[in-house]
Motif scaffolding. Structure first.
Motif, PDB file in Angstrom:
ATOM      1  N   LYS A  18     -25.504 110.065   8.483  1.00 54.14           N
ATOM      2  CA  LYS A  18     -24.684 111.240   8.435  1.00 54.14           C
ATOM      3  C   LYS A  18     -23.517 109.719   8.287  1.00 54.14           C
ATOM      4  CE  LYS A  18     -26.054 113.792  12.161  1.00 54.14           C
ATOM      5  NZ  LYS A  18     -26.960 114.126  12.027  1.00 54.14           N
ATOM      6  N   LEU A  19     -23.281 109.627   6.125  1.00 57.74           N
ATOM      7  CA  LEU A  19     -22.144 108.831   6.000  1.00 57.74           C
ATOM      8  C   LEU A  19     -22.170 110.379   4.532  1.00 57.74           C
ATOM      9  CD1 LEU A  19     -23.738 105.346   4.970  1.00 57.74           C
ATOM     10  CD2 LEU A  19     -22.160 106.297   6.637  1.00 57.74           C
TER      11      LEU A  19
ATOM     12  N   ASP B  90     -13.702 105.044   2.317  1.00 57.55           N
ATOM     13  CA  ASP B  90     -13.319 106.134   3.207  1.00 57.55           C
ATOM     14  C   ASP B  90     -14.225 107.074   4.824  1.00 57.55           C
ATOM     15  OD1 ASP B  90     -10.553 106.276   1.970  1.00 57.55           O
ATOM     16  OD2 ASP B  90     -11.546 107.178   0.013  1.00 57.55           O
ATOM     17  N   ASN B  91     -15.474 106.027   3.945  1.00 54.36           N
ATOM     18  CA  ASN B  91     -16.040 106.319   5.188  1.00 54.36           C
ATOM     19  C   ASN B  91     -15.818 106.010   6.249  1.00 54.36           C
ATOM     20  OD1 ASN B  91     -18.592 108.550   4.909  1.00 54.36           O
ATOM     21  ND2 ASN B  91     -18.453 107.468   2.485  1.00 54.36           N
ATOM     22  N   ILE B  92     -15.269 104.827   6.174  1.00 56.53           N
ATOM     23  CA  ILE B  92     -15.038 104.028   7.715  1.00 56.53           C
ATOM     24  C   ILE B  92     -13.793 104.369   8.025  1.00 56.53           C
ATOM     25  CG2 ILE B  92     -14.766 101.816   8.658  1.00 56.53           C
ATOM     26  CD1 ILE B  92     -16.737 100.148   6.590  1.00 56.53           C
ATOM     27  N   ALA B  93     -12.871 104.524   7.287  1.00 55.77           N
ATOM     28  CA  ALA B  93     -11.185 104.800   7.162  1.00 55.77           C
ATOM     29  C   ALA B  93     -11.469 106.270   8.161  1.00 55.77           C
ATOM     30  CB  ALA B  93     -10.309 105.198   6.549  1.00 55.77           C
ATOM     31  N   ILE B  94     -12.011 107.401   7.974  1.00 59.89           N
ATOM     32  CA  ILE B  94     -11.817 108.632   8.321  1.00 59.89           C
ATOM     33  C   ILE B  94     -11.837 108.598   9.990  1.00 59.89           C
ATOM     34  CG2 ILE B  94     -14.793 108.672   8.119  1.00 59.89           C
ATOM     35  CD1 ILE B  94     -11.439 111.468   7.468  1.00 59.89           C
ATOM     36  N   ALA B  95     -12.929 107.859  10.538  1.00 62.20           N
ATOM     37  CA  ALA B  95     -13.054 107.577  11.469  1.00 62.20           C
ATOM     38  C   ALA B  95     -11.594 107.649  12.640  1.00 62.20           C
ATOM     39  CB  ALA B  95     -13.302 107.111  12.505  1.00 62.20           C
ATOM     40  N   LEU B  96     -10.477 106.448  11.925  1.00 63.02           N
ATOM     41  CA  LEU B  96      -8.886 106.264  12.037  1.00 63.02           C
ATOM     42  C   LEU B  96      -7.827 107.505  11.128  1.00 63.02           C
ATOM     43  CD1 LEU B  96      -9.157 102.413  11.307  1.00 63.02           C
ATOM     44  CD2 LEU B  96      -9.538 103.942  13.327  1.00 63.02           C
TER      45      LEU B  96
ATOM     46  N   VAL C 228     -22.271 100.071   7.635  1.00 60.04           N
ATOM     47  CA  VAL C 228     -21.295 101.049   7.159  1.00 60.04           C
ATOM     48  C   VAL C 228     -21.606 101.841   7.864  1.00 60.04           C
ATOM     49  CG1 VAL C 228     -20.489 103.035   5.639  1.00 60.04           C
ATOM     50  CG2 VAL C 228     -21.270 100.906   4.539  1.00 60.04           C
ATOM     51  N   THR C 229     -22.201 102.974   8.710  1.00 62.13           N
ATOM     52  CA  THR C 229     -22.282 104.007   9.751  1.00 62.13           C
ATOM     53  C   THR C 229     -21.722 103.209  11.344  1.00 62.13           C
ATOM     54  OG1 THR C 229     -23.987 104.776   9.580  1.00 62.13           O
ATOM     55  CG2 THR C 229     -23.421 105.040  10.961  1.00 62.13           C
ATOM     56  N   ILE C 230     -22.145 101.324  11.111  1.00 64.47           N
ATOM     57  CA  ILE C 230     -21.773 100.822  12.776  1.00 64.47           C
ATOM     58  C   ILE C 230     -20.281 100.285  12.337  1.00 64.47           C
ATOM     59  CG2 ILE C 230     -22.224  98.831  13.642  1.00 64.47           C
ATOM     60  CD1 ILE C 230     -24.462  98.537  12.562  1.00 64.47           C
ATOM     61  N   ALA C 231     -20.303  99.849  11.394  1.00 63.45           N
ATOM     62  CA  ALA C 231     -18.720  99.539  10.634  1.00 63.45           C
ATOM     63  C   ALA C 231     -17.738 101.099  11.401  1.00 63.45           C
ATOM     64  CB  ALA C 231     -17.735  99.585   9.597  1.00 63.45           C
TER      65      ALA C 231
ATOM     66  N   ARG D 184     -20.193 125.197   2.426  1.00 59.72           N
ATOM     67  CA  ARG D 184     -20.128 124.128   1.761  1.00 59.72           C
ATOM     68  C   ARG D 184     -19.612 122.643   2.546  1.00 59.72           C
ATOM     69  NH1 ARG D 184     -18.847 124.028  -4.895  1.00 59.72           N
ATOM     70  NH2 ARG D 184     -19.445 126.676  -4.955  1.00 59.72           N
ATOM     71  N   ARG D 185     -18.948 122.697   3.351  1.00 61.49           N
ATOM     72  CA  ARG D 185     -18.545 121.523   3.746  1.00 61.49           C
ATOM     73  C   ARG D 185     -19.151 121.560   5.495  1.00 61.49           C
ATOM     74  NH1 ARG D 185     -12.452 121.465   2.569  1.00 61.49           N
ATOM     75  NH2 ARG D 185     -12.208 120.250   4.242  1.00 61.49           N
ATOM     76  N   LYS D 186     -20.226 122.259   6.155  1.00 67.99           N
ATOM     77  CA  LYS D 186     -20.652 122.110   6.866  1.00 67.99           C
ATOM     78  C   LYS D 186     -20.966 120.561   7.381  1.00 67.99           C
ATOM     79  CE  LYS D 186     -23.398 125.660   9.441  1.00 67.99           C
ATOM     80  NZ  LYS D 186     -22.399 125.775  10.302  1.00 67.99           N
ATOM     81  N   GLU D 187     -22.166 120.484   6.606  1.00 69.74           N
ATOM     82  CA  GLU D 187     -22.357 118.589   7.190  1.00 69.74           C
ATOM     83  C   GLU D 187     -21.306 117.893   7.031  1.00 69.74           C
ATOM     84  OE1 GLU D 187     -24.808 117.773   4.156  1.00 69.74           O
ATOM     85  OE2 GLU D 187     -25.417 115.932   4.838  1.00 69.74           O
ATOM     86  N   GLU D 188     -19.890 117.863   6.091  1.00 70.87           N
ATOM     87  CA  GLU D 188     -19.229 116.967   6.512  1.00 70.87           C
ATOM     88  C   GLU D 188     -18.257 117.038   7.454  1.00 70.87           C
ATOM     89  OE1 GLU D 188     -16.299 116.855   3.017  1.00 70.87           O
ATOM     90  OE2 GLU D 188     -14.373 116.788   4.011  1.00 70.87           O
ATOM     91  N   ILE D 189     -17.565 118.788   7.902  1.00 75.33           N
ATOM     92  CA  ILE D 189     -17.180 119.098   9.276  1.00 75.33           C
ATOM     93  C   ILE D 189     -17.942 118.777  10.574  1.00 75.33           C
ATOM     94  CG2 ILE D 189     -16.612 121.316  10.651  1.00 75.33           C
ATOM     95  CD1 ILE D 189     -15.914 122.075   8.209  1.00 75.33           C
ATOM     96  N   GLU D 190     -19.383 118.534  10.247  1.00 73.84           N
ATOM     97  CA  GLU D 190     -20.097 118.592  11.515  1.00 73.84           C
ATOM     98  C   GLU D 190     -20.187 117.039  12.053  1.00 73.84           C
ATOM     99  OE1 GLU D 190     -21.745 120.096  14.234  1.00 73.84           O
ATOM    100  OE2 GLU D 190     -21.383 122.022  12.890  1.00 73.84           O
ATOM    101  N   ILE D 191     -19.688 115.867  10.622  1.00 77.19           N
ATOM    102  CA  ILE D 191     -19.509 114.992  10.807  1.00 77.19           C
ATOM    103  C   ILE D 191     -18.744 114.713  11.809  1.00 77.19           C
ATOM    104  CG2 ILE D 191     -19.190 112.267   9.394  1.00 77.19           C
ATOM    105  CD1 ILE D 191     -21.206 113.318   7.993  1.00 77.19           C
ATOM    106  N   PHE D 192     -17.113 115.435  11.128  1.00 78.68           N
ATOM    107  CA  PHE D 192     -15.635 114.511  11.810  1.00 78.68           C
ATOM    108  C   PHE D 192     -15.829 114.868  13.264  1.00 78.68           C
ATOM    109  CE2 PHE D 192     -13.295 115.739   7.433  1.00 78.68           C
ATOM    110  CZ  PHE D 192     -14.207 114.592   6.679  1.00 78.68           C
ATOM    111  N   LYS D 193     -16.685 116.170  13.404  1.00 76.22           N
ATOM    112  CA  LYS D 193     -16.639 116.171  14.541  1.00 76.22           C
ATOM    113  C   LYS D 193     -17.261 115.634  15.432  1.00 76.22           C
ATOM    114  CE  LYS D 193     -17.809 121.246  14.516  1.00 76.22           C
ATOM    115  NZ  LYS D 193     -18.496 122.729  14.717  1.00 76.22           N
ATOM    116  N   LEU D 194     -18.147 115.159  15.123  1.00 76.46           N
ATOM    117  CA  LEU D 194     -19.463 113.528  15.876  1.00 76.46           C
ATOM    118  C   LEU D 194     -17.990 112.149  16.189  1.00 76.46           C
ATOM    119  CD1 LEU D 194     -22.288 114.005  14.984  1.00 76.46           C
ATOM    120  CD2 LEU D 194     -21.514 114.096  17.208  1.00 76.46           C
TER     121      LEU D 194
END
Lengths: 220, 288
Positions: free
Chosen positions: A88-89, A97-103, A145-148, B195-205
């Motif tokens: 789920k990247l 950015d994939n990691i930074a988004i969590a912060l 990356v997912t773990i990070a 279009r951004r549904k997947e991205e939004i799901e990740i954001f939620k998690l």
């Protein structure tokens, strides 16, 4: 840290979990195993509140599933890191950015984000891939990356749903080493896998599910 | 702040669909603005019509000075009245003579002045109200010393009906364009959301709040609305300038349009408000 009490989850007449009761202490490393369809993923989904139990109660780090408001769910999830089998990247963002988004979601200032992302990348040994995009990485690298991303927010609990399911033996060993390191720093880990080799001879606690029932709880 | 950045990035990434929405809203607003301005100017023009509308009150032949004063005071008290002119029998006769010019000799055979003393009432243009005017006419008719009264009854009715019609038309058109603009913003943001549904799901998690997920879409919707408003404002201003400069004598209905610049300034604000409403409906409540 995590306590299930008589938890049942039903999907359209199919009972995914039946009256499950167990608890996991702070800092524990616990495997959840069982064949496909045993209820491993459902159990993890109940912890990160993607699903609600039909019966019973779940307590996660002091939050009670019965009394939890919808608006509180994001704040609970910030205490939980999740590692998925399918990663789920975000394919249109680079590793940083994939990691930074969590912060960023937590509102952390950009300067602090930079330091913490690099620290997380160091732990998973991917500092040299910071500018790469997910499709430029191998499966093992994507999982790292997912773990990070899961640990960068310093969660108290780390959930992993078949994180090595798509990886070869060498990559699997590398991932397991990272999880042990994270656990050594005090993070509680729940690791769902059908691969018995991962926990054999480790002496760690193993919960076994079968057909939605908790059939054994050993080790630890 | 990061949410705003996400909205701006998406605005660029999905530029084609966004440009299309901006154009749709812009053209819609432009048509609305032109129609609204035309209607507004018709309304303003119809307000000036009562200036030409007068009531002539014929007084009894033998009315006393006190009687004239009493009637005058009563008429002047009415809010719809702009001006009251008294024309005595003698003045009326002189006026008649003047208007007949060379044919004035026909009056020579008369042994007495056959005209009545009159009041000519002009109505206030800003407070033109048919009911009030009719009420005034009724009151004047009922007064002692008043022989007769003449006014353009039919004209009064036409003006009044015309203004009601313009108002109804304006409200209907405004309502339709309001709904249409909200719908354009709604459907654009809904497409972007899917279009951004997947991205939004990740954001939620990862623990994103409803606000964090919604805000980029609201930013995007408001900017689409703003650009649509600016575009239509530009078109309107362009049309205004072109007609002023190049069309011989200007097209009066356009150059005479009253508050063009105010409308040009209001359109972008209108766009932002409708954009935010449309996107808020499209995103709805975020479920976890």
């Amino acid at each position: 840290m995590i306590a299930f009490s008589e938890v049942t989850k039903v999907y359209e007449n199919i009972t995914a979990l039946r009256k499950i009761t167990f608890s996991i202490g702070k800092g524990e490393f616990c495997f959840i195993t069982g064949p496909s369809g045993a209820g491993k993923s459902t159990l993890l989904k109940l912890i990160y509140l993607a699903e609600k139990p039909d019966e019973g109660r779940i307590n996660i780090a002091g939050w009670d599933s019965d009394r939890l408001k919808m608006s509180s769910i994001p704040y609970l999830r910030r205490n939980i890191g999740i590692v998925f089998q399918d990663f789920k990247l975000l394919s249109n963002r680079n590793v940083y950015d994939n990691i930074a988004i969590a912060l960023r979601i937590r509102g952390v200032p950009e300067r602090e984000i930079k330091d913490r992302v690099h620290e997380a990348l160091k732990l998973v040994n991917l500092r040299h891939k910071v500018d790469s995009y997910p499709d430029m990485l191998s499966g093992g690298e994507q999982q790292r990356v997912t773990i990070a991303r899961a640990i960068v927010g310093d969660p108290t609990v780390l959930l992993a749903d078949e994180p090595t399911g798509n990886l070869d033996v060498d990559n699997t060993a590398g991932i397991m080493r990272i999880f042990r390191e994270i656990n050594a720093k005090g993070t509680t880990i729940l690791f769902a896998t059908h691969n018995k080799e991962l926990f054999r001879h480790t002496g760690l606690r193993v919960l076994t599910l079968d057909g939605g029932n908790l059939v054994s709880d050993v080790g630890g | 702040m990061y949410s705003v950045k996400l909205g701006l990035k998406s605005l660029w990434r999905e530029r084609w669909i966004n440009i299309l929405s901006v154009l749709t809203i812009g053209v819609g607003f432009f048509v609305l603005a032109v129609v609204a301005l035309l209607l507004l100017n018709l309304e303003l023009a119809s307000r000036r019509l009562p200036e030409k509308f007068t009531i002539t009150v014929f007084l009894e032949d033998e009315i006393s000075q006190r009687g004239i004063l009493r009637i005058r005071k009563m008429i002047e008290r009415a809010t719809v009245v702009e001006k009251v002119d008294f024309i005595s029998k003698e003045e009326a006769f002189e006026d008649l003579k003047k208007s007949l010019k060379d044919s004035a000799y026909i009056l020579e055979g008369l042994d007495r002045n056959p005209l009545f003393p009159t009041f000519v009432i002009r109505l206030r243009k800003s407070a033109f109200d048919r009911e009030k005017v009719e009420q005034l006419i009724k009151e004047i008719r009922g007064m002692r010393g008043v022989e007769d009264l003449v006014y353009g009854e039919e004209f009064l009715g036409v003006v009044s009906r015309f203004r009601v019609m313009i108002r109804l038309l304006s409200i209907t058109l405004m309502g339709l364009f309001f709904v249409a603009t909200v719908f354009v913003c709604y459907s654009t943001v809904k497409i972007l959301f899917y279009r951004r549904k997947e991205e939004i799901e990740i954001f939620k998690l990862l623990g994103a709040t409803g606000g964090f997920i919604r805000l980029p879409f609201l930013v995007e919707g408001s900017i689409i609305g703003l650009l649509g408003g600016l575009f239509s404002g530009g078109l309107l201003y362009g049309l205004f300038e072109i007609s002023r400069r190049y069309v011989a004598g200007g097209v009066p209905i356009i150059t005479g349009l009253n508050p063009v610049l105010t409308v040009v300034a209001i359109l972008p604000v209108f766009g932002v408000v409708l954009g935010v409403i449309g996107s808020a409906i499209a995103v709805g409540r975020v479920k976890f």
